[in-house]
Design an enzyme around this catalytic site. Structure first.
Site, mmCIF file in Angstrom:
data_model
loop_
_atom_site.group_PDB
_atom_site.id
_atom_site.type_symbol
_atom_site.label_atom_id
_atom_site.label_comp_id
_atom_site.label_asym_id
_atom_site.label_seq_id
_atom_site.Cartn_x
_atom_site.Cartn_y
_atom_site.Cartn_z
ATOM 1 N N HIS A 27 0.868 -1.189 0.000
ATOM 2 C CA HIS A 27 0.000 0.000 0.000
ATOM 3 C C HIS A 27 0.896 1.228 0.000
ATOM 4 O O HIS A 27 1.193 1.789 1.066
ATOM 5 C CB HIS A 27 -0.908 0.003 1.229
ATOM 6 C CG HIS A 27 -1.917 -1.108 1.233
ATOM 7 N ND1 HIS A 27 -3.206 -0.939 0.800
ATOM 8 C CD2 HIS A 27 -1.807 -2.408 1.590
ATOM 9 C CE1 HIS A 27 -3.869 -2.096 0.901
ATOM 10 N NE2 HIS A 27 -3.039 -3.009 1.376
ATOM 11 N N GLU B 2 -10.046 -10.744 5.643
ATOM 12 C CA GLU B 2 -8.958 -10.333 6.540
ATOM 13 C C GLU B 2 -9.545 -10.143 7.934
ATOM 14 O O GLU B 2 -9.699 -9.035 8.434
ATOM 15 C CB GLU B 2 -8.270 -9.046 6.043
ATOM 16 C CG GLU B 2 -6.996 -8.760 6.829
ATOM 17 C CD GLU B 2 -6.254 -7.511 6.370
ATOM 18 O OE1 GLU B 2 -6.717 -6.834 5.438
ATOM 19 O OE2 GLU B 2 -5.195 -7.214 6.970
ATOM 20 N N ASP C 149 2.502 -5.796 2.210
ATOM 21 C CA ASP C 149 1.280 -5.141 2.665
ATOM 22 C C ASP C 149 1.599 -3.742 3.197
ATOM 23 O O ASP C 149 1.418 -2.768 2.498
ATOM 24 C CB ASP C 149 0.553 -5.994 3.715
ATOM 25 C CG ASP C 149 -0.912 -5.616 3.881
ATOM 26 O OD1 ASP C 149 -1.460 -4.991 2.960
ATOM 27 O OD2 ASP C 149 -1.498 -5.957 4.922
HETATM 28 ZN ZN LIG Z 1 -3.472 -5.002 2.019
#
Ligand SMILES: [Zn+2]
Length: 440
Positions: free
Chosen positions: A63, A218, A314
């Site tokens: 991200h 998630e 991530d």
């Molecule tokens: Zn992610």
């Protein structure tokens, strides 16, 4: 170019799966030849000194729009995904395109130095930040086009139906430079809304002839199974091979028979999985009494069933995760621990998750150290894969499209107390002087 004359030759490197030392010749942006000893010349020649050469790493899930915002935010005191998302709202509201571009740029350069030449970044698309994250990361991508390629995923972090207006923004994002459609179906109110979320995203992807990469389940709550819905909807549209699912943490909490059945369906549909253990080991299982869930999907079962699994960074210093250096070797080491990958073949699998299998997720054509492939490679200060992982070996050289884009020279010094043991320093492998001194 004269016969036998190349642009770059990387001499004397070890290549996993081949015996002995090899030379790699590069012409333009492509690997032209690989042989034990190439009788040829090049504009630039590097001596690998028997270090390990590997195809450049691929970052399948990062991200960039949120990277490094952690230093501006209060700490995530509950450590949960929910608190991280609410903490982010304020920074998302305030972030300018220019600031996102700057933060993303820092992490892109760090990723390249770590040996990465292709990244896939999600960017938040919602009514809080609008399309600014997309604009910022697209600008950073343009700034660094000489160093790496970046795929951008339009990601509805706040949900689509929970954040009215996001559907229109996703459509605009796909018209404004996003390459893939993302998703966050388990963030909706229930499975019906999640299925409509998935259907909306897949229809949008089909209209744009784009791949799909969603954040899926998630959560520790095993009642969520949007991974199964994603497989359903992707298969219905013939989009299985173009669909990936990130995180899939709830799979750890599913009943065994159900998990086995869904994993089998993913394999048949060609749907791929991206695990992100740095963030998820940190965030998931926070509400558990012992024994605690670890927040990662059933990686060994997925691999055994033939599902392609990649491993992503991530987060880099954001509200979700205080660490991260966008280093694929660090991610591979964490995934090796999280999924208990310790045998030589399992270590090779962990490395493939940030290399070949990540390239498969990103659907890169002709990836690898083979003639004809794009000349994207990294020379590691290690003799073999296990050593690269154990030592988190420095990336001696990184080559992107045939050009040296980064290099690292490690210098370490050890100072002994007795004379005659004065240590020296310098770059290491295959037998590092610092290590030799330590054994003296
Ligand atoms: Zn992610």
């Amino acid at each position: 170019m004269a016969a036998g004359m190349f642009d770059l030759i990387v001499r004397r490197v070890a290549i996993d799966g081949r015996d002995g030392s090899h030379d790699i010749a590069i012409a333009g942006e492509r690997i032209a030849a690989i042989a034990p000893r190439l009788d040829a010349e090049a504009e630039v020649e590097l001596d690998g000194e028997d270090r390990l050469a590997s195809p450049a790493f691929v970052q399948p899930h990062i991200h960039l729009d949120k990277a490094l915002v952690g230093r501006r935010l209060p700490p995530n005191s509950s450590g949960t995904l929910a608190e991280a998302i609410s903490l982010l709202h304020e920074s998302k509201r305030a972030a300018t395109v220019e600031e996102i571009r700057e933060r993303a740029g820092i992490v892109i350069r760090q990723a390249v130095i770590a040996g990465t030449t292709t990244l896939r970044s999600h960017v938040d698309v919602d009514t809080i930040g609008g399309l600014r994250p997309l604009e910022g990361v697209a600008a950073a991508r343009a700034d660094h086009a000489d160093l790496c390629d970046i795929q951008i995923v339009a990601f509805p972090q706040e949900g689509i139906w929970r954040n009215p207006g996001t559907d229109e923004l996703l459509i605009r994002a796909m018209r404004s430079g996003a390459d893939l459609v993302g998703g966050m179906p388990h963030w909706e109110s229930d499975h019906d809304a999640a299925r409509r979320h998935i259907a909306f995203c897949l229809d949008l992807a089909v209209r744009h002839d784009a791949d799909v990469d969603m954040h899926v389940d998630e959560t520790d709550d095993g009642r969520w199974h949007t991974f199964e819905l994603l497989i359903d909807e992707a298969e219905r549209r013939g989009w299985g091979a173009r669909t990936s699912a990130g995180h899939v943490c709830a799979m750890a909490a599913w009943e065994d028979g159900f998990a086995t059945a869904v994993i089998r369906r993913a394999a048949t549909a060609g749907v791929k999985v991206i695990t992100n253990p740095p963030t998820n080991l940190m965030l998931q299982g926070r509400g558990d009494a012992e024994p605690r869930r670890r927040g990662i999907p059933r990686i060994k079962e997925l691999l055994a069933a033939g599902v392609t699994v990649a491993a992503g960074q991530d987060c880099v210093e954001d509200a979700f995760y205080p660490f991260g250096t966008a280093d694929p070797l660090q991610v591979a080491l964490i995934v090796a621990h999280a999924a208990q990958l310790g045998t030589p073949s399992e270590i090779a699998a962990a490395l493939r998750m940030v290399g070949e299998d990540a390239a498969r997720v990103l659907r890169l054509p002709v990836y690898g150290l083979v003639p004809g492939a794009r000349a994207d490679l990294v020379v590691l200060d290690a003799a073999k894969p296990q050593e690269a992982l154990r030592e988190q070996a420095p990336r001696r050289w990184v080559v992107c499209r045939g050009r040296i884009v980064a290099e690292t020279i490690r210098e370490q010094r050890l100072h002994r107390s007795t004379s005659g043991h004065e240590a020296s320093g310098g770059h290491c492998p295959p037998s590092p002087p610092a290590a030799a001194a330590a054994q003296a």
